[in-house]
Write a protein that holds these residues in place. Structure first.
Motif: not given
Ligand SMILES: Cc1cc2nc3c(=O)[nH]c(=O)nc-3n(C[C@H](O)[C@H](O)[C@H](O)COP(=O)(O)OP(=O)(O)OC[C@H]3O[C@@H](n4cnc5c(N)ncnc54)[C@H](O)[C@@H]3O)c2cc1C
Length: 419
Positions: A36, A38, A122, A124-125, A144-145, A149, A154
């Motif tokens: 993950l 960001k 993934h 932008e998480v 937040t995804e 957001r 998970w």
């Protein structure tokens, strides 16, 4: 809104070198791993972009193809007006060259490498905190995804925190940064310079807040030719100056004033702003495993106190965290699994604890300008001594199988208590 639930064997947080290395090893071991991140890759990371022979080896171990990357032969060291050039040592265990690679490119490539091995990336998480079970054990992460957001959750048997200096997940479990451990701060910018194709990396101990004749400061400046028309120019210092009014730009200007203007390292040649970040050292957040959470890279504080190098250690600890996770997941849930996972912090202390202790002592010496003046004035007259010091600082030795210097370092390191 209910957070959507997703699952993996292991969640790795942060697609820097530590996270991508961990994800690659986990995927290769056949584990379902999700990485993950960001940001959306490629993303900038404030860094000197230098990979020492230790970093090169870590990349080779990871199976990364470095063909065509910009190589350097060694270091040109300046101190007290003296200059000495030394090649990287010829050793059995370590390659004889270093590399530079912009972090935007390096990190995107490492993440792609992990994906090619089977990891699910993934972007932008943003992970916002650990997900805890009733016993207080980490059972995944809250996140937040995307731009709006959207909350996601998970779930995983284990989580690797590789999100860098912030160490948000560790902090949430009470693993706060130890104040008795050194923290460095470093800044850098890119300049357009005729030194871009220099075969040597420049480092200088002539940092001062007020000009060339003043006492040196505890740290060093660097200029690394990027081979693309630019050089990465910056410095790192022990962070004892918070609130004392010393301005990084002034330190940089003071140091650059000691260098020939035709090298074009000054602000007028800048092609990027001056940016800075912290350097967490000496295993500053311990233990590196607790309740289902493993820490790797800057989150664990594994930057080498001697030289501020963190990429190689991020790659190495990513691998070690993954190996511990694989062993833990192979063991039965309960005490056997915990024992396998608790071996990870013990391994970190075994691998790095003594070297970091010596590095911390070295930083204390750097805080005595008279000693630095003496050491640079006398030491830099002796290239063999400089080469030996750089091997110790760079943690580059063949250990007990090596030459006389390696054996002496092995004894010295064994005598030092681990941090
Ligand atoms: C100015 C400077 C110069 C340096 N020069 C060098 C050098 O030349 N050579 C060297 O070896 N080392 C150098 N270092 C140190 C090196 O940059 C770090 O040690 C290294 O980047 C650590 O890697 P990491 O994977 O642990 O963390 P990072 O590289 O910081 O990666 C962390 C990743 O996690 C992501 N992330 C953070 N929070 C979250 C979240 N909540 N959710 C999801 N993702 C998240 C970030 O976006 C990032 O992609 C330098 C450091 C600085 C500040």
């Amino acid at each position: 809104m209910d957070a959507a639930d997703r699952r993996a064997d292991v969640v790795v947080v942060g697609a820097g070198p530590a996270g991508s290395a961990a994800a690659w090893h986990l995927a290769r071991a056949g584990r379902d791993v999700v990485l993950l991140e960001k940001a959306r890759l490629p993303r900038e990371k404030v860094c000197g972009d230098g990979l020492t022979p230790r970093g090169v080896k870590a990349l080779v171990d990871l199976g990364v193809d470095t063909t065509g990357w910009v190589r350097h032969r060694g270091l040109r060291v300046t101190g007290g007006g003296r200059v000495v050039t030394v090649d990287w040592p010829a050793l059995e265990r370590w390659p004889g060259h270093s590399l530079v690679r912009r972090r935007a490119e390096l990190d995107a490539q490492l993440a792609a490498h992990a994906v090619a091995a089977g990891a699910r990336l993934h972007e932008e998480v943003t992970v916002t905190g650990p997900l805890l079970d009733e016993a207080g054990r980490v059972a995944g992460v809250e996140a937040t995804e995307g731009p709006d957001r959207t909350p996601v959750r998970w779930r995983a048997a284990l989580v690797v925190s590789a999100e860098g200096l912030s160490g948000r997940l560790g902090k949430a479990l009470g693993l706060v940064r130890r104040e008795d451990r050194p923290l460095g701060v470093a800044v850098r910018r890119y300049v357009r310079s005729p030194r871009t194709d220099d075969e040597y990396l420049d480092i200088s101990f002539d940092l001062s807040a007020t000009g060339p004749s003043a006492d040196s400061m505890p740290g060093y400046g660097w200029a690394f030719g990027m081979g693309d028309g630019t050089s990465n120019v910056g410095f790192g210092l022990l962070d004892r100056r918070r609130g004392t009014g010393v301005e990084p730009r002034a330190v940089l200007q003071g140091w650059l004033a000691t260098l020939p203007p035709e090298w074009q390292f000054g602000e007028e040649h800048a092609v990027s702003p001056l940016r800075g970040a912290g350097l967490p050292m000496a295993l500053h957040r311990q233990p590196a495993y607790t309740r289902g959470l493993l820490l790797a890279g800057d989150a664990a504080g594994v930057v080498n106190p001697f030289n501020g190098e963190g990429i190689s250690y991020a790659l190495e600890t990513g691998r070690m965290a993954a190996e511990a996770a694989v062993a833990g997941l192979a063991a039965a849930e309960g005490p056997a699994r915990e024992a396998a996972l608790r071996a990870y912090p013990a391994r970190l202390r075994e691998e790095y604890g003594r070297h970091h202790r010596l590095g911390t002592a070295f930083l204390a010496l750097l805080e005595r300008p008279g000693l630095v003046r003496f050491a640079t004035a006398h030491g830099l007259k002796r290239p063999r001594m400089v080469a030996a010091a750089l091997r110790l600082m760079g943690n580059l030795s063949d250990g007990r199988d090596g030459d006389g210097f390696d054996r002496a370092v092995a004894v010295l390191t064994r005598l030092a208590p681990a941090v």
